[in-house]
Motif scaffolding. Structure first.
Motif, PDB file in Angstrom:
ATOM      1  N   GLY A 145      36.329 -24.063   2.829  1.00  0.00           N
ATOM      2  CA  GLY A 145      36.695 -24.395   4.206  1.00  0.00           C
ATOM      3  C   GLY A 145      36.220 -25.766   4.639  1.00  0.00           C
ATOM      4  N   MET A 146      36.268 -26.723   3.708  1.00  0.00           N
ATOM      5  CA  MET A 146      35.848 -28.086   4.028  1.00  0.00           C
ATOM      6  C   MET A 146      36.861 -29.069   3.465  1.00  0.00           C
ATOM      7  N   SER A 147      36.739 -30.310   3.868  1.00  0.00           N
ATOM      8  CA  SER A 147      37.643 -31.336   3.360  1.00  0.00           C
ATOM      9  C   SER A 147      37.189 -31.796   1.975  1.00  0.00           C
ATOM     10  N   ARG A 148      38.107 -32.419   1.238  1.00  0.00           N
ATOM     11  CA  ARG A 148      37.756 -32.964  -0.078  1.00  0.00           C
ATOM     12  C   ARG A 148      36.647 -34.009   0.018  1.00  0.00           C
ATOM     13  N   PRO A 149      36.713 -34.948   0.986  1.00  0.00           N
ATOM     14  CA  PRO A 149      35.628 -35.936   1.077  1.00  0.00           C
ATOM     15  C   PRO A 149      34.261 -35.295   1.346  1.00  0.00           C
ATOM     16  N   THR A 150      34.232 -34.251   2.156  1.00  0.00           N
ATOM     17  CA  THR A 150      32.971 -33.572   2.443  1.00  0.00           C
ATOM     18  C   THR A 150      32.422 -32.922   1.176  1.00  0.00           C
ATOM     19  N   LEU A 151      33.285 -32.266   0.416  1.00  0.00           N
ATOM     20  CA  LEU A 151      32.862 -31.651  -0.841  1.00  0.00           C
ATOM     21  C   LEU A 151      32.341 -32.718  -1.803  1.00  0.00           C
ATOM     22  N   SER A 152      33.058 -33.813  -1.913  1.00  0.00           N
ATOM     23  CA  SER A 152      32.641 -34.895  -2.804  1.00  0.00           C
ATOM     24  C   SER A 152      31.280 -35.450  -2.409  1.00  0.00           C
ATOM     25  N   ARG A 153      31.050 -35.594  -1.096  1.00  0.00           N
ATOM     26  CA  ARG A 153      29.751 -36.073  -0.609  1.00  0.00           C
ATOM     27  C   ARG A 153      28.633 -35.112  -0.987  1.00  0.00           C
ATOM     28  N   GLN A 154      28.878 -33.815  -0.848  1.00  0.00           N
ATOM     29  CA  GLN A 154      27.864 -32.816  -1.192  1.00  0.00           C
ATOM     30  C   GLN A 154      27.518 -32.880  -2.686  1.00  0.00           C
ATOM     31  N   ILE A 155      28.549 -33.037  -3.527  1.00  0.00           N
ATOM     32  CA  ILE A 155      28.316 -33.117  -4.966  1.00  0.00           C
ATOM     33  C   ILE A 155      27.537 -34.391  -5.303  1.00  0.00           C
ATOM     34  N   ARG A 156      27.895 -35.501  -4.678  1.00  0.00           N
ATOM     35  CA  ARG A 156      27.176 -36.759  -4.927  1.00  0.00           C
ATOM     36  C   ARG A 156      25.704 -36.657  -4.498  1.00  0.00           C
ATOM     37  N   ARG A 157      25.454 -36.005  -3.374  1.00  0.00           N
ATOM     38  CA  ARG A 157      24.064 -35.833  -2.927  1.00  0.00           C
ATOM     39  C   ARG A 157      23.277 -34.972  -3.914  1.00  0.00           C
ATOM     40  N   LEU A 158      23.919 -33.947  -4.451  1.00  0.00           N
ATOM     41  CA  LEU A 158      23.271 -33.116  -5.464  1.00  0.00           C
ATOM     42  C   LEU A 158      22.963 -33.942  -6.703  1.00  0.00           C
ATOM     43  N   GLU A 159      23.930 -34.751  -7.128  1.00  0.00           N
ATOM     44  CA  GLU A 159      23.720 -35.611  -8.292  1.00  0.00           C
ATOM     45  C   GLU A 159      22.585 -36.605  -8.041  1.00  0.00           C
ATOM     46  N   GLU A 160      22.540 -37.168  -6.852  1.00  0.00           N
ATOM     47  CA  GLU A 160      21.467 -38.115  -6.514  1.00  0.00           C
ATOM     48  C   GLU A 160      20.110 -37.429  -6.537  1.00  0.00           C
ATOM     49  N   ALA A 161      20.043 -36.219  -6.011  1.00  0.00           N
ATOM     50  CA  ALA A 161      18.780 -35.480  -5.995  1.00  0.00           C
ATOM     51  C   ALA A 161      18.317 -35.161  -7.411  1.00  0.00           C
ATOM     52  N   LEU A 162      19.267 -34.867  -8.286  1.00  0.00           N
ATOM     53  CA  LEU A 162      18.928 -34.534  -9.674  1.00  0.00           C
ATOM     54  C   LEU A 162      18.757 -35.768 -10.547  1.00  0.00           C
ATOM     55  N   GLY A 163      19.288 -36.888 -10.073  1.00  0.00           N
ATOM     56  CA  GLY A 163      19.175 -38.120 -10.832  1.00  0.00           C
ATOM     57  C   GLY A 163      20.105 -38.194 -12.026  1.00  0.00           C
ATOM     58  N   ARG A 164      21.209 -37.470 -11.959  1.00  0.00           N
ATOM     59  CA  ARG A 164      22.187 -37.526 -13.048  1.00  0.00           C
ATOM     60  C   ARG A 164      23.558 -37.053 -12.578  1.00  0.00           C
TER      61      ARG A 164
END
Length: 64
Positions: free
Chosen positions: A34-53
């Motif tokens: 129930g979210m937009s594609r850009p919002t989903l992409s932002r969430q995934i990028r933040r997860l990647e940044e937190a994990l450092g990969r």
């Protein structure tokens, strides 16, 4: 490398990644959540940044 803490990764980040992994398509995963594609992409990028990969292969694929 800084250790990842629970503050860095929220349950929403994990839900986004799980939906994307299960759906195998950003649009379908975003619709499911129930979210937009850009919002989903932002969430995934933040997860990647937190994990450092990187967690995803973002190469362009052509079907044919």
């Amino acid at each position: 490398m800084t250790p990842v803490t629970c503050v860095d990764i929220g349950i929403q980040h994990l839900r986004c990644f799980l939906a994307l992994a299960e759906e195998q398509h950003v649009t379908w995963a975003a619709d499911r959540l129930g979210m937009s594609r850009p919002t989903l992409s932002r969430q995934i990028r933040r997860l990647e940044e937190a994990l450092g990969r990187s967690l995803l292969d973002r190469s362009t694929r052509h079907h044919g």
